[in-house]
Design a protein around this motif. Structure first.
Motif, PDB file in Angstrom:
ATOM      1  N   ILE A  51       0.834  -1.195   0.000  1.00  0.00           N
ATOM      2  CA  ILE A  51       0.000   0.000   0.000  1.00  0.00           C
ATOM      3  C   ILE A  51       0.876   1.256   0.000  1.00  0.00           C
ATOM      4  CG2 ILE A  51      -1.696   1.355   1.320  1.00  0.00           C
ATOM      5  CD1 ILE A  51      -2.852  -1.169  -0.051  1.00  0.00           C
ATOM      6  N   LYS A  52       1.880   1.288   0.860  1.00  0.00           N
ATOM      7  CA  LYS A  52       2.783   2.446   0.902  1.00  0.00           C
ATOM      8  C   LYS A  52       3.494   2.644  -0.436  1.00  0.00           C
ATOM      9  CE  LYS A  52       4.649   4.177   4.562  1.00  0.00           C
ATOM     10  NZ  LYS A  52       5.364   4.511   5.776  1.00  0.00           N
ATOM     11  N   GLU A  53       3.916   1.553  -1.067  1.00  0.00           N
ATOM     12  CA  GLU A  53       4.610   1.650  -2.352  1.00  0.00           C
ATOM     13  C   GLU A  53       3.666   2.123  -3.459  1.00  0.00           C
ATOM     14  OE1 GLU A  53       6.518  -2.112  -3.028  1.00  0.00           O
ATOM     15  OE2 GLU A  53       7.960  -1.790  -1.401  1.00  0.00           O
ATOM     16  N   PHE A 107       1.977   6.390  -7.054  1.00  0.00           N
ATOM     17  CA  PHE A 107       0.940   7.309  -7.503  1.00  0.00           C
ATOM     18  C   PHE A 107       1.412   8.753  -7.363  1.00  0.00           C
ATOM     19  CE2 PHE A 107      -2.564  10.144  -6.319  1.00  0.00           C
ATOM     20  CZ  PHE A 107      -3.326  10.084  -7.480  1.00  0.00           C
ATOM     21  N   GLY A 108       2.048   9.057  -6.246  1.00  0.00           N
ATOM     22  CA  GLY A 108       2.550  10.407  -6.022  1.00  0.00           C
ATOM     23  C   GLY A 108       3.601  10.808  -7.034  1.00  0.00           C
ATOM     24  N   ARG A 109       4.506   9.893  -7.345  1.00  0.00           N
ATOM     25  CA  ARG A 109       5.544  10.206  -8.338  1.00  0.00           C
ATOM     26  C   ARG A 109       4.940  10.380  -9.726  1.00  0.00           C
ATOM     27  NH1 ARG A 109       8.151   6.204  -5.353  1.00  0.00           N
ATOM     28  NH2 ARG A 109       7.842   4.630  -6.974  1.00  0.00           N
ATOM     29  N   ALA A 110       3.933   9.589 -10.053  1.00  0.00           N
ATOM     30  CA  ALA A 110       3.332   9.646 -11.386  1.00  0.00           C
ATOM     31  C   ALA A 110       2.440  10.871 -11.566  1.00  0.00           C
ATOM     32  CB  ALA A 110       2.539   8.371 -11.658  1.00  0.00           C
ATOM     33  N   SER A 111       1.739  11.266 -10.509  1.00  0.00           N
ATOM     34  CA  SER A 111       0.746  12.338 -10.639  1.00  0.00           C
ATOM     35  C   SER A 111       1.216  13.683 -10.078  1.00  0.00           C
ATOM     36  CB  SER A 111      -0.541  11.937  -9.922  1.00  0.00           C
ATOM     37  OG  SER A 111      -0.320  11.867  -8.526  1.00  0.00           O
ATOM     38  N   GLY A 112       2.209  13.654  -9.232  1.00  0.00           N
ATOM     39  CA  GLY A 112       2.625  14.881  -8.567  1.00  0.00           C
ATOM     40  C   GLY A 112       1.793  15.169  -7.332  1.00  0.00           C
ATOM     41  N   LEU A 113       0.829  14.324  -7.034  1.00  0.00           N
ATOM     42  CA  LEU A 113      -0.012  14.474  -5.844  1.00  0.00           C
ATOM     43  C   LEU A 113       0.544  13.606  -4.718  1.00  0.00           C
ATOM     44  CD1 LEU A 113      -3.474  14.130  -7.604  1.00  0.00           C
ATOM     45  CD2 LEU A 113      -2.345  16.241  -6.919  1.00  0.00           C
TER      46      LEU A 113
END
Length: 166
Positions: A26-28, A33-39
């Motif tokens: 889940i953490k990964e 997701f954060g790296r891909a979206s910037g969120l």
């Protein structure tokens, strides 16, 4: 085992086991997701809830970095617990349906306009809730009475007559 996920706008609910493998995954996934979206996930506004578990499960979930919340919780306005909610627990949803009625201007609306409002707004609240669980019959009757009253009389309740809003 693949975790189940519920996505709605900017809300995400992930169902997983309280194991080291699942919490790491889940953490990964959230980091990817954060790296891909910037969120990024605001873990202080997030929470983890243990449905069935013990102290070890609570400690495992705490490694996610968010507070652990106990059941019952509310997710997207829906009360979540391991048991079917009672009519009393669902009363705030019935009140929300009634609060959406513009009774002070209902007399300005045609019956067709009131029908459109009942179908598009008042039914949507109930359908959203019904996606999670079956309501007690008492709750459904209260909501139907509100819808029927607004449709036929332009107010929250209507007395007499027998009509049914589909």
């Amino acid at each position: 085992h693949t975790p189940a996920i519920s996505l709605y706008a900017d809300d995400v609910m992930v169902f997983c086991h309280a194991t080291a493998e699942d919490t790491t995954a889940i953490k990964e996934i959230l980091a990817l997701f954060g790296r891909a979206s910037g969120l990024t996930v605001n873990f202080t506004k997030s929470s983890a809830t243990i449905v069935h578990g013990d102290q070890a499960a609570t400690e495992m979930i705490a490694h996610l970095g968010c507070p652990v919340a106990n059941l019952p919780i509310t997710y997207l306005g829906i009360p979540m617990s391991t048991r079917r909610p009672s009519a009393a627990q669902l009363q705030p949803m019935v009140d929300a349906v009634g609060a959406r009625l513009p009774t002070w201007k209902a007399w300005l609306m045609t019956k067709t306009g009131r029908l459109a409002l009942v179908k598009s707004v008042l039914c949507a609240i109930t359908v959203h809730q019904l996606l999670a669980f079956a309501h007690p019959k008492k709750t459904l009757k209260q909501i139907e009475k509100i819808q029927r009253g607004f449709l036929w009389a332009g107010r929250a309740t209507a007395n007499g007559g027998h009509c049914h809003v589909n």
